[in-house]
Design a protein around this motif. Structure first.
Motif, PDB file in Angstrom:
ATOM      1  N   PHE A  39       7.832   1.222  -5.073  1.00 39.43           N
ATOM      2  CA  PHE A  39       6.968   0.695  -5.576  1.00 39.43           C
ATOM      3  C   PHE A  39       6.026  -0.061  -4.740  1.00 39.43           C
ATOM      4  CE2 PHE A  39      10.337  -1.993  -5.386  1.00 39.43           C
ATOM      5  CZ  PHE A  39       9.924  -3.339  -5.256  1.00 39.43           C
ATOM      6  N   LYS A  40       4.662  -0.478  -5.475  1.00 37.44           N
ATOM      7  CA  LYS A  40       3.712  -1.533  -4.732  1.00 37.44           C
ATOM      8  C   LYS A  40       3.567  -2.436  -5.554  1.00 37.44           C
ATOM      9  CE  LYS A  40       0.664   2.237  -2.794  1.00 37.44           C
ATOM     10  NZ  LYS A  40      -0.672   2.962  -2.873  1.00 37.44           N
ATOM     11  N   VAL A  41       3.569  -3.772  -4.912  1.00 32.97           N
ATOM     12  CA  VAL A  41       3.185  -4.981  -5.729  1.00 32.97           C
ATOM     13  C   VAL A  41       1.896  -5.306  -5.276  1.00 32.97           C
ATOM     14  CG1 VAL A  41       4.062  -7.456  -6.303  1.00 32.97           C
ATOM     15  CG2 VAL A  41       5.582  -5.484  -5.641  1.00 32.97           C
ATOM     16  N   TYR A  42       0.895  -5.674  -6.141  1.00 30.84           N
ATOM     17  CA  TYR A  42      -0.237  -6.108  -5.976  1.00 30.84           C
ATOM     18  C   TYR A  42      -0.709  -7.621  -6.002  1.00 30.84           C
ATOM     19  CZ  TYR A  42      -1.732  -1.289  -6.262  1.00 30.84           C
ATOM     20  OH  TYR A  42      -1.915   0.121  -6.272  1.00 30.84           O
ATOM     21  N   LYS A  43      -1.332  -8.242  -5.183  1.00 33.86           N
ATOM     22  CA  LYS A  43      -1.859  -9.736  -5.154  1.00 33.86           C
ATOM     23  C   LYS A  43      -1.812 -10.244  -6.490  1.00 33.86           C
ATOM     24  CE  LYS A  43      -3.764 -12.868  -1.992  1.00 33.86           C
ATOM     25  NZ  LYS A  43      -4.836 -13.096  -1.182  1.00 33.86           N
ATOM     26  N   ASP A  44      -2.402  -9.570  -7.727  1.00 36.98           N
ATOM     27  CA  ASP A  44      -2.471 -10.113  -8.912  1.00 36.98           C
ATOM     28  C   ASP A  44      -1.253 -10.156  -9.585  1.00 36.98           C
ATOM     29  OD1 ASP A  44      -2.063  -7.434  -9.452  1.00 36.98           O
ATOM     30  OD2 ASP A  44      -4.223  -7.271 -10.484  1.00 36.98           O
ATOM     31  N   GLY A  45      -0.093  -9.630  -8.983  1.00 35.71           N
ATOM     32  CA  GLY A  45       1.170  -9.527  -9.848  1.00 35.71           C
ATOM     33  C   GLY A  45       1.526  -8.284 -10.291  1.00 35.71           C
ATOM     34  N   ARG A  46       0.444  -7.178 -10.268  1.00 37.97           N
ATOM     35  CA  ARG A  46       0.868  -5.973 -10.931  1.00 37.97           C
ATOM     36  C   ARG A  46       1.618  -5.097 -10.025  1.00 37.97           C
ATOM     37  NH1 ARG A  46      -2.493  -1.183 -10.295  1.00 37.97           N
ATOM     38  NH2 ARG A  46      -4.047  -2.661  -9.342  1.00 37.97           N
ATOM     39  N   ILE A  47       2.745  -4.535 -10.722  1.00 33.60           N
ATOM     40  CA  ILE A  47       3.582  -3.523  -9.937  1.00 33.60           C
ATOM     41  C   ILE A  47       3.396  -1.998 -10.421  1.00 33.60           C
ATOM     42  CG2 ILE A  47       6.007  -2.902  -9.845  1.00 33.60           C
ATOM     43  CD1 ILE A  47       6.738  -5.914 -10.654  1.00 33.60           C
TER      44      ILE A  47
ATOM     45  N   MET B 115     -15.147  -6.789 -10.619  1.00 36.00           N
ATOM     46  CA  MET B 115     -13.511  -6.655 -10.555  1.00 36.00           C
ATOM     47  C   MET B 115     -13.158  -7.677  -9.723  1.00 36.00           C
ATOM     48  SD  MET B 115     -11.175  -3.488  -9.764  1.00 36.00           S
ATOM     49  CE  MET B 115     -12.034  -2.252 -11.221  1.00 36.00           C
ATOM     50  N   ASP B 116     -11.946  -8.278  -9.837  1.00 35.93           N
ATOM     51  CA  ASP B 116     -11.398  -9.241  -9.018  1.00 35.93           C
ATOM     52  C   ASP B 116     -10.662  -8.577  -7.848  1.00 35.93           C
ATOM     53  OD1 ASP B 116      -9.584 -11.135  -8.047  1.00 35.93           O
ATOM     54  OD2 ASP B 116      -8.991 -11.954  -9.830  1.00 35.93           O
ATOM     55  N   SER B 117     -11.019  -9.010  -6.786  1.00 38.14           N
ATOM     56  CA  SER B 117     -10.530  -8.250  -5.512  1.00 38.14           C
ATOM     57  C   SER B 117      -8.773  -8.161  -5.433  1.00 38.14           C
ATOM     58  CB  SER B 117     -11.062  -8.707  -4.303  1.00 38.14           C
ATOM     59  OG  SER B 117     -10.796 -10.077  -3.942  1.00 38.14           O
ATOM     60  N   ARG B 118      -8.463  -9.143  -6.109  1.00 37.09           N
ATOM     61  CA  ARG B 118      -6.986  -9.205  -6.204  1.00 37.09           C
ATOM     62  C   ARG B 118      -6.336  -8.105  -6.669  1.00 37.09           C
ATOM     63  NH1 ARG B 118      -5.107 -14.654  -8.805  1.00 37.09           N
ATOM     64  NH2 ARG B 118      -6.722 -14.068 -10.267  1.00 37.09           N
ATOM     65  N   SER B 119      -6.890  -7.432  -7.634  1.00 37.17           N
ATOM     66  CA  SER B 119      -6.230  -6.075  -8.434  1.00 37.17           C
ATOM     67  C   SER B 119      -6.110  -5.205  -7.704  1.00 37.17           C
ATOM     68  CB  SER B 119      -7.206  -5.885  -9.661  1.00 37.17           C
ATOM     69  OG  SER B 119      -8.553  -5.385  -9.339  1.00 37.17           O
ATOM     70  N   SER B 120      -6.753  -4.962  -6.436  1.00 34.30           N
ATOM     71  CA  SER B 120      -6.632  -3.865  -5.716  1.00 34.30           C
ATOM     72  C   SER B 120      -5.969  -4.274  -4.453  1.00 34.30           C
ATOM     73  CB  SER B 120      -7.994  -3.027  -5.187  1.00 34.30           C
ATOM     74  OG  SER B 120      -8.788  -3.833  -4.657  1.00 34.30           O
ATOM     75  N   GLU B 121      -5.526  -5.573  -3.999  1.00 36.56           N
ATOM     76  CA  GLU B 121      -4.872  -5.859  -2.590  1.00 36.56           C
ATOM     77  C   GLU B 121      -3.514  -5.848  -2.880  1.00 36.56           C
ATOM     78  OE1 GLU B 121      -5.210  -9.687  -0.024  1.00 36.56           O
ATOM     79  OE2 GLU B 121      -6.482  -9.478  -1.525  1.00 36.56           O
TER      80      GLU B 121
ATOM     81  N   ALA C 291      14.958  -3.307 -11.549  1.00 34.78           N
ATOM     82  CA  ALA C 291      14.008  -4.359 -10.904  1.00 34.78           C
ATOM     83  C   ALA C 291      12.966  -3.663 -10.274  1.00 34.78           C
ATOM     84  CB  ALA C 291      14.761  -4.962  -9.548  1.00 34.78           C
ATOM     85  N   PRO C 292      11.541  -4.549 -10.009  1.00 33.01           N
ATOM     86  CA  PRO C 292      11.705  -5.935  -9.984  1.00 33.01           C
ATOM     87  C   PRO C 292      11.367  -6.531 -11.274  1.00 33.01           C
ATOM     88  CG  PRO C 292       9.660  -4.988  -9.113  1.00 33.01           C
ATOM     89  CD  PRO C 292      10.370  -3.902  -9.413  1.00 33.01           C
ATOM     90  N   GLU C 293      10.930  -5.615 -12.256  1.00 28.61           N
ATOM     91  CA  GLU C 293      10.724  -6.200 -13.700  1.00 28.61           C
ATOM     92  C   GLU C 293      11.820  -7.055 -14.032  1.00 28.61           C
ATOM     93  OE1 GLU C 293       8.498  -2.163 -13.367  1.00 28.61           O
ATOM     94  OE2 GLU C 293      10.459  -3.061 -12.989  1.00 28.61           O
ATOM     95  N   HIS C 294      13.127  -6.753 -13.707  1.00 28.59           N
ATOM     96  CA  HIS C 294      14.348  -7.418 -14.149  1.00 28.59           C
ATOM     97  C   HIS C 294      14.904  -7.582 -12.745  1.00 28.59           C
ATOM     98  CE1 HIS C 294      13.644  -6.820 -18.266  1.00 28.59           C
ATOM     99  NE2 HIS C 294      13.297  -5.475 -18.045  1.00 28.59           N
ATOM    100  N   HIS C 295      14.738  -8.929 -12.286  1.00 28.75           N
ATOM    101  CA  HIS C 295      15.468  -9.181 -10.836  1.00 28.75           C
ATOM    102  C   HIS C 295      16.914  -8.808 -10.651  1.00 28.75           C
ATOM    103  CE1 HIS C 295      11.650 -12.033  -9.780  1.00 28.75           C
ATOM    104  NE2 HIS C 295      11.500 -10.641  -8.981  1.00 28.75           N
TER     105      HIS C 295
END
Length: 303
Positions: free
Chosen positions: A16-24, A1-7, A116-120
């Motif tokens: 909300f939280k924002v992950y390094k891979d862009g997931r919200i 698993m890409d470590s960015r998915s949980s960072e 937001a943040p899906e729609h700024h």
């Protein structure tokens, strides 16, 4: 698993939280209620699409109708939720607006602006402005919604919101002062537990609105630096703050800023002792809710 998915890159509790891979990951749980014919209040509600091109909708509330010619004041309601959560379809919103519609004998249009943040930002401001324009499209009695066409009093219009929605409501009425919507007479603005920024940078707002500094030089956050404040597009303003709310001081500051701005209207403020942020929704058993509803009814129905 890409470590960015949980960072975690950004974290803004409780929203909300924002992950390094862009997931919200949204942290705010919504509990939805369908529109209804409410047996307690006699209020009816329904959902309508107001901006078909982008899917923005609203929930409309109307009190018991006693005759075909009966006309009601109209209130545009803008929900809170940190610009990134909340909905007029949420049960706490439904319950409060049923009560307000019945108490004040008004039509309420509560806009489900894009979050937001899906729609700024400033898209939530634009959607809410477009909702006011949609209401105005009925002033000739030929708009898309029969409730507004038949029973709306376009000479007695109000804009209201709580928390982030109060911030949006203020800015909608600022915009109405610059560019008055045709066919509408905006009498008043109602701000409940309003959110405004301070001199320090609000990192969450800056993330939600990349075009903003997130600090006191942004007129959307700080009305004191807005050159359009003296032209606020209504005649009167009512502000409600809560004693235990961390935003209490911002509401009082707003009150003083508007009073000193040169605007020619009347502004009043009340503080709910012992209550916290947006108690009118989060604490429906509060002994302060009934008096607040009566105050809002009086504000809407009397000059």
């Amino acid at each position: 698993m890409d470590s960015r998915s949980s960072e975690i890159l950004h974290e803004f509790p409780p929203f909300f939280k924002v992950y390094k891979d862009g997931r919200i990951e949204k942290l705010w749980s919504l509990h939805f209620a369908p529109p209804s014919d409410d047996p307690e209040t006699g209020v009816r509600s329904k959902d309508v699409v107001i901006l078909p091109e982008c899917g923005v909708s609203a929930r409309i509330f109307i009190p018991k109708i006693n005759g075909p010619d009966q006309k009601f004041p109209i209130l545009l309601h803008i929900h809170g939720g940190g610009f990134c959560a909340g909905s007029p379809f949420e049960i706490i919103c439904q319950n409060f607006l049923n009560s307000l519609t019945a108490e004040a004998n008004i039509i309420v249009v509560s806009v489900d602006y894009r979050l937001a943040p899906e729609h700024h930002l400033p898209i939530a401001y634009d959607d809410s402005w477009d909702a006011l324009q949609w209401i105005a499209s009925h002033s000739t009695r030929s708009g898309p919604d029969p409730w507004l066409n038949e029973h709306g009093n376009f000479g007695r219009v109000f804009v209201a919101g709580e928390s982030a929605g109060a911030n949006i409501a203020h800015n909608v009425v600022i915009r109405a002062g610059v560019n008055p919507p045709p066919g509408l007479d905006i009498i008043g603005l109602i701000l409940l537990s309003p959110f405004f920024g301070g001199a320090e940078t609000d990192n969450m707002y800056k993330f939600l609105c990349p075009s903003s500094s997130g600090s006191g030089d942004d007129p959307k956050l700080n009305p004191a630096v807005d050159p359009n404040l003296p032209g606020l597009g209504c005649r009167k303003v009512f502000v409600c703050v809560a004693e235990k709310d961390g935003l209490r001081g911002r509401g009082w500051e707003y009150h003083e800023t508007v009073k000193k701005s040169g605007w020619g209207g009347c502004i009043e403020i009340e503080e709910a002792e012992g209550e916290d942020h947006c108690f009118h929704m989060f604490n429906p058993s509060s002994s302060k809710l009934g008096p607040l509803l009566k105050k809002l009814s009086s504000f809407i129905n009397h000059d």
